[in-house]
Motif scaffolding. Structure first.
Motif, mmCIF file in Angstrom:
data_model
loop_
_atom_site.group_PDB
_atom_site.id
_atom_site.type_symbol
_atom_site.label_atom_id
_atom_site.label_comp_id
_atom_site.label_asym_id
_atom_site.label_seq_id
_atom_site.Cartn_x
_atom_site.Cartn_y
_atom_site.Cartn_z
ATOM 1 N N LEU A 32 0.832 -1.205 0.000
ATOM 2 C CA LEU A 32 0.000 0.000 0.000
ATOM 3 C C LEU A 32 0.865 1.252 0.000
ATOM 4 N N CYS A 33 1.830 1.315 0.911
ATOM 5 C CA CYS A 33 2.681 2.504 1.008
ATOM 6 C C CYS A 33 3.541 2.674 -0.237
ATOM 7 N N LEU A 34 4.125 1.573 -0.721
ATOM 8 C CA LEU A 34 4.990 1.643 -1.892
ATOM 9 C C LEU A 34 4.228 2.127 -3.116
ATOM 10 N N GLU A 35 3.056 1.568 -3.345
ATOM 11 C CA GLU A 35 2.300 1.923 -4.539
ATOM 12 C C GLU A 35 1.686 3.314 -4.431
ATOM 13 N N ALA A 36 1.142 3.651 -3.255
ATOM 14 C CA ALA A 36 0.567 4.979 -3.084
ATOM 15 C C ALA A 36 1.648 6.059 -3.164
ATOM 16 N N GLY A 37 2.855 5.736 -2.702
ATOM 17 C CA GLY A 37 3.940 6.715 -2.721
ATOM 18 C C GLY A 37 4.548 6.932 -4.089
ATOM 19 N N THR A 38 4.468 5.931 -4.968
ATOM 20 C CA THR A 38 5.101 6.053 -6.284
ATOM 21 C C THR A 38 4.119 6.432 -7.383
ATOM 22 N N THR A 39 2.840 6.568 -7.074
ATOM 23 C CA THR A 39 1.874 7.056 -8.044
ATOM 24 C C THR A 39 1.627 8.540 -7.828
ATOM 25 N N ARG A 40 0.948 9.156 -8.779
ATOM 26 C CA ARG A 40 0.639 10.578 -8.645
ATOM 27 C C ARG A 40 -0.333 10.815 -7.486
ATOM 28 N N THR A 41 -0.194 11.954 -6.854
ATOM 29 C CA THR A 41 -0.962 12.251 -5.647
ATOM 30 C C THR A 41 -2.463 12.102 -5.866
ATOM 31 N N LYS A 42 -2.946 12.501 -7.041
ATOM 32 C CA LYS A 42 -4.386 12.444 -7.304
ATOM 33 C C LYS A 42 -4.934 11.017 -7.304
ATOM 34 N N ASN A 43 -4.046 10.038 -7.527
ATOM 35 C CA ASN A 43 -4.489 8.643 -7.589
ATOM 36 C C ASN A 43 -4.105 7.826 -6.357
ATOM 37 N N ILE A 45 -5.192 7.689 -3.241
ATOM 38 C CA ILE A 45 -6.256 7.087 -2.440
ATOM 39 C C ILE A 45 -6.873 5.908 -3.176
ATOM 40 N N ASN A 46 -6.952 5.997 -4.505
ATOM 41 C CA ASN A 46 -7.485 4.879 -5.288
ATOM 42 C C ASN A 46 -6.605 3.650 -5.130
ATOM 43 N N VAL A 47 -5.293 3.849 -5.219
ATOM 44 C CA VAL A 47 -4.349 2.737 -5.080
ATOM 45 C C VAL A 47 -4.403 2.162 -3.667
ATOM 46 N N ALA A 48 -4.486 3.042 -2.679
ATOM 47 C CA ALA A 48 -4.545 2.584 -1.291
ATOM 48 C C ALA A 48 -5.810 1.758 -1.045
ATOM 49 N N MET A 49 -6.928 2.227 -1.558
ATOM 50 C CA MET A 49 -8.191 1.496 -1.370
ATOM 51 C C MET A 49 -8.153 0.130 -2.057
ATOM 52 N N LYS A 50 -7.479 0.038 -3.197
ATOM 53 C CA LYS A 50 -7.364 -1.256 -3.873
ATOM 54 C C LYS A 50 -6.643 -2.262 -2.979
ATOM 55 N N ASN A 51 -5.600 -1.803 -2.284
ATOM 56 C CA ASN A 51 -4.850 -2.706 -1.415
ATOM 57 C C ASN A 51 -5.656 -3.141 -0.203
ATOM 58 N N VAL A 52 -6.508 -2.277 0.301
ATOM 59 C CA VAL A 52 -7.369 -2.665 1.421
ATOM 60 C C VAL A 52 -8.473 -3.603 0.940
#
Length: 266
Positions: A32-43, A45-52
């Motif tokens: 979650l942290c790795l993917e949310a940190g390496t994507t653009r800020t606007k996306n 939360i979407n990446v974080a929610m996918k991991n949850v």
């Protein structure tokens, strides 16, 4: 006295595998942290929610059907036919312990896909993919490679001599192949490549968060590899030593490749 010692040993093994399962769960936070940190800020939360979401979906489906397909009584080495969710209560504490440990593995296989399709796959489409990984893809291949772990007939692949100690193929390769199929189908992110122009670099939203995720994943690998003994043995220290040496080797190799790339003339 002998019976008491055996009981104590089994309890220690159970505790070790459950603790290892908790460490593997930390990898979910790492992704979650790795993917949310390496994507653009606007996306992010979407990446974080996918991991949850993929964790909740994968564990639920794996409990209901996947665990039985993977570890149930084997049908000609191809698929398990027992140990479905409602049968686990009567299966004993050790079987439930293996379920918890393997549920974390299953969730990891699903969440590997999340990083590959970040910023280019709708949320509902991704959750549908995670469901099928936990329902069919991971359990069936897992039965081929690890079937017979709880007794009974082995899967056809392991009967041929196939060995996967801690999931390099069953977990990581399976997740990687699904990710590859997804990216080949979806294609690159919009605006990434333009005819006659160099690739567009998309800025990472939070690199310190991504680095924290990488460290979480190293911690999770202590559970992945160390817990795969399924018992407290004298092999565990060497397994964990190899794990941490492999991690730092990867970090140093990545740094050297980065330095070499930056030094190359453009």
């Amino acid at each position: 006295m002998s019976a008491t010692l055996n009981l104590d040993s089994s309890l220690i093994d159970t505790l070790w595998v459950l603790w290892a399962a908790a460490l593997v769960f930390v990898m979910q936070a790492g992704f979650l942290c790795l993917e949310a940190g390496t994507t653009r800020t606007k996306n992010a939360i979407n990446v974080a929610m996918k991991n949850v979401a993929d964790f909740a979906i994968a564990v639920s489906v794996f409990w209901l059907v996947g665990f039985g397909i993977m570890f149930g009584d084997s049908y000609h080495g191809f698929i398990g036919t027992s140990l479905l969710g409602w049968q686990l209560d009567a299966a004993g504490s050790w079987v439930i312990t293996i379920f918890i440990f393997q549920a974390m593995f299953c969730a990891t296989a699903a969440t590997i896909v999340s990083g590959a399709v970040a910023e280019r796959m709708p949320f509902l489409a991704y959750t549908w993919t995670a469901l099928w990984i936990a329902l069919i893809i991971y359990p069936i291949f897992g039965h081929w490679a690890w079937g017979g772990l709880l007794g009974g007939a082995e899967g056809w692949l392991v009967s041929l001599g196939f060995v996967d100690f801690a999931g390099s193929t069953v977990v990581h390769s399976v997740g990687g192949w699904v990710a590859l199929a997804a990216v080949l189908s979806i294609g690159p992110r919009n605006g990434r490549f333009s005819q006659g122009k160099p690739p567009t670099a998309f800025p990472s939203g939070n690199l310190p968060l991504a680095m924290l995720g990488a460290l979480f994943m190293i911690l999770g690998w202590f559970g992945f590899n160390g817990g795969s003994t399924l018992a407290v043995t004298d092999q565990i220290p060497s397994i964990l030593a190899n794990t941490v040496l492999g991690a730092v080797g990867g970090i140093l190799s990545g740094m050297l490749m980065g330095f070499a790339h930056d030094a190359m003339p453009m």
